[in-house]
Design an enzyme around this catalytic site. Structure first.
Site, short mmCIF file in Angstrom:
data_model
loop_
_atom_site.label_atom_id
_atom_site.label_comp_id
_atom_site.label_asym_id
_atom_site.label_seq_id
_atom_site.Cartn_x
_atom_site.Cartn_y
_atom_site.Cartn_z
N SER A 1 3.61 17.51 -3.74
CA SER A 1 3.11 16.92 -4.81
C SER A 1 3.65 17.37 -6.18
O SER A 1 3.57 18.38 -6.47
CB SER A 1 1.61 17.35 -4.96
OG SER A 1 0.95 16.84 -6.09
N HIS B 1 4.62 12.92 -3.19
CA HIS B 1 3.18 12.59 -3.40
C HIS B 1 2.89 12.78 -4.89
O HIS B 1 3.33 13.64 -5.63
CB HIS B 1 2.34 13.46 -2.86
CG HIS B 1 0.80 13.29 -2.70
ND1 HIS B 1 0.25 12.27 -1.99
CD2 HIS B 1 0.07 13.59 -3.73
CE1 HIS B 1 -0.91 12.22 -2.30
NE2 HIS B 1 -1.29 12.87 -3.09
N ASP C 1 0.18 11.90 -7.86
CA ASP C 1 -1.19 11.83 -8.12
C ASP C 1 -1.53 11.18 -9.43
O ASP C 1 -0.89 11.78 -10.49
CB ASP C 1 -2.01 13.46 -8.02
CG ASP C 1 -2.03 13.78 -6.80
OD1 ASP C 1 -2.43 13.37 -5.69
OD2 ASP C 1 -1.57 15.11 -6.66
N MET D 1 -3.92 10.09 -12.05
CA MET D 1 -5.49 10.34 -12.63
C MET D 1 -5.93 9.87 -13.76
O MET D 1 -5.04 9.83 -14.60
CB MET D 1 -5.90 11.98 -12.45
CG MET D 1 -5.55 12.53 -11.16
SD MET D 1 -5.77 14.47 -11.55
CE MET D 1 -5.01 15.11 -10.01
N HIS E 1 -1.13 8.14 -4.99
CA HIS E 1 -2.62 8.57 -4.72
C HIS E 1 -3.22 8.13 -6.04
O HIS E 1 -3.21 8.83 -6.98
CB HIS E 1 -2.77 9.98 -4.39
CG HIS E 1 -4.33 10.31 -3.88
ND1 HIS E 1 -4.55 11.55 -4.08
CD2 HIS E 1 -5.21 9.61 -3.96
CE1 HIS E 1 -5.88 11.72 -4.05
NE2 HIS E 1 -6.41 10.63 -3.71
N MET F 1 -6.26 8.00 -8.00
CA MET F 1 -7.40 8.61 -8.36
C MET F 1 -7.94 8.12 -9.75
O MET F 1 -8.11 8.77 -10.61
CB MET F 1 -7.54 10.29 -8.47
CG MET F 1 -7.19 10.74 -7.24
SD MET F 1 -6.96 12.82 -7.12
CE MET F 1 -5.25 12.68 -7.18
N MET G 1 -9.66 14.51 1.47
CA MET G 1 -9.64 15.47 0.41
C MET G 1 -10.11 16.80 0.80
O MET G 1 -11.22 16.90 1.19
CB MET G 1 -10.28 14.96 -0.83
CG MET G 1 -9.60 13.52 -1.32
SD MET G 1 -7.78 14.10 -1.87
CE MET G 1 -7.77 15.49 -3.00
N ASP H 1 -5.07 16.64 1.76
CA ASP H 1 -4.46 17.08 0.41
C ASP H 1 -5.43 17.96 -0.37
O ASP H 1 -6.58 17.62 -0.34
CB ASP H 1 -4.35 15.92 -0.52
CG ASP H 1 -3.99 16.17 -1.98
OD1 ASP H 1 -3.67 17.31 -2.29
OD2 ASP H 1 -3.63 15.16 -2.64
#
Length: 222
Positions: free
Chosen positions: A9, A34, A36, A38, A67, A69, A138, A176
């Protein structure tokens, strides 16, 4: 089930040397990168947009596991696919029209994933199991890197494996949060096959070697 994928990540990477960090992961045998995303609303942190995905895409040919979020993730599908994402994972908690959104991700040529927070029951994906290419459990509450693994997640991973197997689904089962040499063994035993690791890799004395060490730890359970 002999597949083990390690997905570093970049949330924990040094962005001052992003190209070098990504190259290190690739040299260490990473399977995916990966990313993330957000929005500071669905989770209490603000991270990357499509431009970062685009930058990582220029650094590597590895699959980019994005991912989301974020609230209203469907607003961003086209941008992230254009930026180079190979997979988009959205949260069931903010996707009331989950089947429609998964279908759209697939239409765009991406792997369609669903993520579940620790308190979200598996039942929310039972009706869309045929529409997913990845199920992300998660194992921490999302928002920040470096959190401790929630032990109760192991039973949820086991039940997720059973759900996918019963449906004869070929979907990836990803975990994750708090993944380390110690926790990856238990997650693998529970049935996970893909492991997101940020802090465990990038804070290691030898991050490149740590990717291999995580893979070995997971394979020790087979």
């Amino acid at each position: 089930m002999n597949v083990v994928r390690i997905a570093p990540s970049i949330l924990s990477a040094d962005f001052g040397i992003l190209r070098e960090e990504v190259a290190m992961c690739e040299a260490g045998g990473a399977d995916w990168m990966h990313i993330d995303v957000m929005d500071g609303r669905f989770v209490p942190n603000l991270t990357f947009g499509a431009k970062v995905v685009e930058a990582v895409r220029r650094c590597t040919s590895l699959p980019l596991d994005v991912h989301l979020m974020v609230e209203q993730p469907e607003q961003y599908f086209d941008d992230f696919v254009k930026a180079g994402a190979n997979g988009l994972t959205i949260h069931a908690e903010v996707s009331p029209h989950l089947q429609r959104q998964l279908a759209r991700i697939r239409e765009l040529g991406c792997r369609a994933g669903v993520a579940l927070n620790p308190s979200t029951p598996l039942a929310v994906v039972e009706e869309v199991v045929d529409d997913i290419d990845l199920l992300l459990i998660m194992t921490v509450n999302p928002g920040f890197g470096g959190q401790r693994f929630i032990p109760a997640s192991l039973d949820k991973i086991r039940r997720a494996r059973l759900l996918l197997d019963t449906a004869r689904s070929a979907a990836t089962l990803e975990v994750d949060g708090g993944v380390s040499r110690e926790t990856i063994r238990e997650c693998r035993r529970a049935g996970a096959d893909t492991f997101v690791a940020g802090n465990a890799i990038f804070s290691a004395a030898d991050p490149r070697a740590e990717i291999g060490a995580l893979r070995i730890a997971a394979l020790e359970t087979v």
